[in-house]
Design a protein around this motif. Structure first.
Motif, PDB file in Angstrom:
ATOM      1  N   GLN A  92       0.840  -1.194   0.000  1.00 21.46           N
ATOM      2  CA  GLN A  92       0.000   0.000   0.000  1.00 21.46           C
ATOM      3  C   GLN A  92       0.876   1.245   0.000  1.00 21.46           C
ATOM      4  O   GLN A  92       1.769   1.391   0.858  1.00 21.46           O
ATOM      5  CB  GLN A  92      -0.919   0.014   1.226  1.00 21.46           C
ATOM      6  N   VAL A  93       0.625   2.130  -0.957  1.00 22.28           N
ATOM      7  CA  VAL A  93       1.305   3.422  -1.008  1.00 22.28           C
ATOM      8  C   VAL A  93       0.544   4.372  -0.083  1.00 22.28           C
ATOM      9  O   VAL A  93      -0.635   4.639  -0.296  1.00 22.28           O
ATOM     10  CB  VAL A  93       1.332   3.980  -2.449  1.00 22.28           C
ATOM     11  N   VAL A  94       1.214   4.852   0.947  1.00 20.92           N
ATOM     12  CA  VAL A  94       0.591   5.776   1.908  1.00 20.92           C
ATOM     13  C   VAL A  94       1.205   7.154   1.668  1.00 20.92           C
ATOM     14  O   VAL A  94       2.387   7.367   1.949  1.00 20.92           O
ATOM     15  CB  VAL A  94       0.836   5.327   3.362  1.00 20.92           C
ATOM     16  N   TYR A  95       0.397   8.053   1.114  1.00 23.15           N
ATOM     17  CA  TYR A  95       0.897   9.388   0.750  1.00 23.15           C
ATOM     18  C   TYR A  95       0.389  10.415   1.742  1.00 23.15           C
ATOM     19  O   TYR A  95      -0.809  10.488   2.021  1.00 23.15           O
ATOM     20  CB  TYR A  95       0.417   9.730  -0.662  1.00 23.15           C
ATOM     21  N   LEU A  96       1.310  11.216   2.265  1.00 26.33           N
ATOM     22  CA  LEU A  96       0.952  12.286   3.191  1.00 26.33           C
ATOM     23  C   LEU A  96       1.274  13.632   2.542  1.00 26.33           C
ATOM     24  O   LEU A  96       2.436  14.049   2.526  1.00 26.33           O
ATOM     25  CB  LEU A  96       1.718  12.128   4.501  1.00 26.33           C
ATOM     26  N   PRO A  97       0.274  14.307   1.986  1.00 27.29           N
ATOM     27  CA  PRO A  97       0.523  15.645   1.432  1.00 27.29           C
ATOM     28  C   PRO A  97       0.740  16.639   2.567  1.00 27.29           C
ATOM     29  O   PRO A  97       0.284  16.406   3.695  1.00 27.29           O
ATOM     30  CB  PRO A  97      -0.772  15.964   0.675  1.00 27.29           C
ATOM     31  N   VAL A  98       1.450  17.711   2.273  1.00 24.92           N
ATOM     32  CA  VAL A  98       1.637  18.747   3.301  1.00 24.92           C
ATOM     33  C   VAL A  98       1.750  20.112   2.626  1.00 24.92           C
ATOM     34  O   VAL A  98       2.478  20.276   1.645  1.00 24.92           O
ATOM     35  CB  VAL A  98       2.873  18.435   4.187  1.00 24.92           C
ATOM     36  N   ASP A  99       0.979  21.084   3.132  1.00 29.45           N
ATOM     37  CA  ASP A  99       1.090  22.452   2.624  1.00 29.45           C
ATOM     38  C   ASP A  99       2.415  23.050   3.061  1.00 29.45           C
ATOM     39  O   ASP A  99       2.949  22.695   4.116  1.00 29.45           O
ATOM     40  CB  ASP A  99      -0.043  23.323   3.184  1.00 29.45           C
ATOM     41  N   LYS A 100       2.892  24.012   2.277  1.00 28.67           N
ATOM     42  CA  LYS A 100       4.211  24.568   2.575  1.00 28.67           C
ATOM     43  C   LYS A 100       4.264  25.220   3.963  1.00 28.67           C
ATOM     44  O   LYS A 100       5.245  25.036   4.691  1.00 28.67           O
ATOM     45  CB  LYS A 100       4.598  25.581   1.488  1.00 28.67           C
ATOM     46  N   ASP A 101       3.248  25.963   4.327  1.00 24.03           N
ATOM     47  CA  ASP A 101       3.278  26.655   5.626  1.00 24.03           C
ATOM     48  C   ASP A 101       3.335  25.656   6.782  1.00 24.03           C
ATOM     49  O   ASP A 101       4.081  25.845   7.744  1.00 24.03           O
ATOM     50  CB  ASP A 101       2.040  27.545   5.788  1.00 24.03           C
ATOM     51  N   VAL A 102       2.541  24.622   6.681  1.00 24.77           N
ATOM     52  CA  VAL A 102       2.531  23.589   7.725  1.00 24.77           C
ATOM     53  C   VAL A 102       3.892  22.891   7.766  1.00 24.77           C
ATOM     54  O   VAL A 102       4.464  22.636   8.833  1.00 24.77           O
ATOM     55  CB  VAL A 102       1.402  22.563   7.448  1.00 24.77           C
ATOM     56  N   GLN A 103       4.419  22.610   6.576  1.00 23.25           N
ATOM     57  CA  GLN A 103       5.720  21.936   6.488  1.00 23.25           C
ATOM     58  C   GLN A 103       6.813  22.775   7.156  1.00 23.25           C
ATOM     59  O   GLN A 103       7.599  22.264   7.952  1.00 23.25           O
ATOM     60  CB  GLN A 103       6.056  21.704   5.005  1.00 23.25           C
ATOM     61  N   LEU A 104       6.836  24.069   6.838  1.00 25.99           N
ATOM     62  CA  LEU A 104       7.848  24.958   7.428  1.00 25.99           C
ATOM     63  C   LEU A 104       7.748  24.956   8.953  1.00 25.99           C
ATOM     64  O   LEU A 104       8.764  24.859   9.651  1.00 25.99           O
ATOM     65  CB  LEU A 104       7.647  26.386   6.914  1.00 25.99           C
ATOM     66  N   ALA A 105       6.526  25.051   9.458  1.00 25.38           N
ATOM     67  CA  ALA A 105       6.337  25.097  10.918  1.00 25.38           C
ATOM     68  C   ALA A 105       6.766  23.788  11.558  1.00 25.38           C
ATOM     69  O   ALA A 105       7.440  23.780  12.597  1.00 25.38           O
ATOM     70  CB  ALA A 105       4.867  25.396  11.231  1.00 25.38           C
ATOM     71  N   ARG A 106       6.409  22.668  10.936  1.00 27.58           N
ATOM     72  CA  ARG A 106       6.762  21.360  11.523  1.00 27.58           C
ATOM     73  C   ARG A 106       8.270  21.126  11.510  1.00 27.58           C
ATOM     74  O   ARG A 106       8.832  20.608  12.478  1.00 27.58           O
ATOM     75  CB  ARG A 106       6.078  20.233  10.748  1.00 27.58           C
ATOM     76  N   VAL A 107       8.901  21.485  10.392  1.00 32.36           N
ATOM     77  CA  VAL A 107      10.352  21.277  10.291  1.00 32.36           C
ATOM     78  C   VAL A 107      11.078  22.126  11.334  1.00 32.36           C
ATOM     79  O   VAL A 107      12.021  21.660  11.990  1.00 32.36           O
ATOM     80  CB  VAL A 107      10.822  21.586   8.847  1.00 32.36           C
TER      81      VAL A 107
END
Ligand code: ATP
Ligand code: MG
Length: 170
Positions: A92-107
């Motif tokens: 099963q391919v499990v894909y997690l999309p992420v918006d740029k703003d959310v990505q920046l904050a999480r990183v």
């Protein structure tokens, strides 16, 4: 697991591994202790190859596996889907999309809280990686037909060994 850095792959992979009693293989958790670096002059591809080999051994033993790799390209995903199928496993391919703003904050948050499990990423890095990333299509997500290997490659195992040296099913 498919997704950009900070998409939440490792977080979800841990949940899936617990739910399915699966073996989770997370390359950064080997690369960073071993080399202090995520890529280490291409050693990452060797390490991923060995982890794929471990994954195939586990599947043959009837143990589920979560490959927490990122897998930005369709060809990588096709090769791994083919290899899973070759040992009688479903995939099963499990894909997690992420918006740029959310990505920046999480990183940024992760860099502050668990720096030993990650590495610094600039906004320019994240932008460049987003350009390279190939979003999985419906056929991949639904476990549809596996495409043929790229032109010039007779089989997915041969493509896989070129991409991941040491990726042998043994
Ligand atoms: N669903 C979520 N909601 C809020 N925060 C999350 C979620 N998933 C993950 N995080 C947080 O975001 C950060 C990045 O998550 P994680 O390390 O799982 O991403 P990743 O996709 O594995 O990234 P990488 O490719 O760099 O390994 C972590 O600090 C994590 O705690
Ligand atoms: Mg991760």
């Amino acid at each position: 697991m498919v997704g950009l850095p900070g998409a939440g792959k490792t977080t979800r992979a841990k949940e899936l591994a617990a739910t399915h009693r699966a073996l989770r293989l997370t390359p950064d958790h080997w690369m960073i202790p071993l080399f202090g670096d995520s890529m280490a002059d291409g050693k990452r591809w060797v390490l991923e190859g060995r982890l794929i080999s471990v994954a195939l051994q586990a599947l043959r033993l009837g143990t589920s596996v979560v490959l927490d790799f990122g897998l930005w390209s369709r060809d990588e995903r096709s090769a791994l889907r083919w290899l899973a199928r070759s040992v009688g496993a479903s995939c099963q391919v499990v894909y997690l999309p992420v918006d740029k703003d959310v990505q920046l904050a999480r990183v940024a948050h992760r860099q502050e809280t668990t720096p030993h499990q990650t590495f610094p990423m600039s906004e320019a890095d994240l932008d460049a990686w987003r350009e390279q990333f190939q979003v999985p299509d419906a056929a991949e997500l639904d476990g549809g037909e596996i495409p043929t290997p790229p032109a010039g490659w007779p089989s997915w195992p041969e493509w896989a060994v070129a991409k991941w040296p040491s990726c042998t099913d043994s």
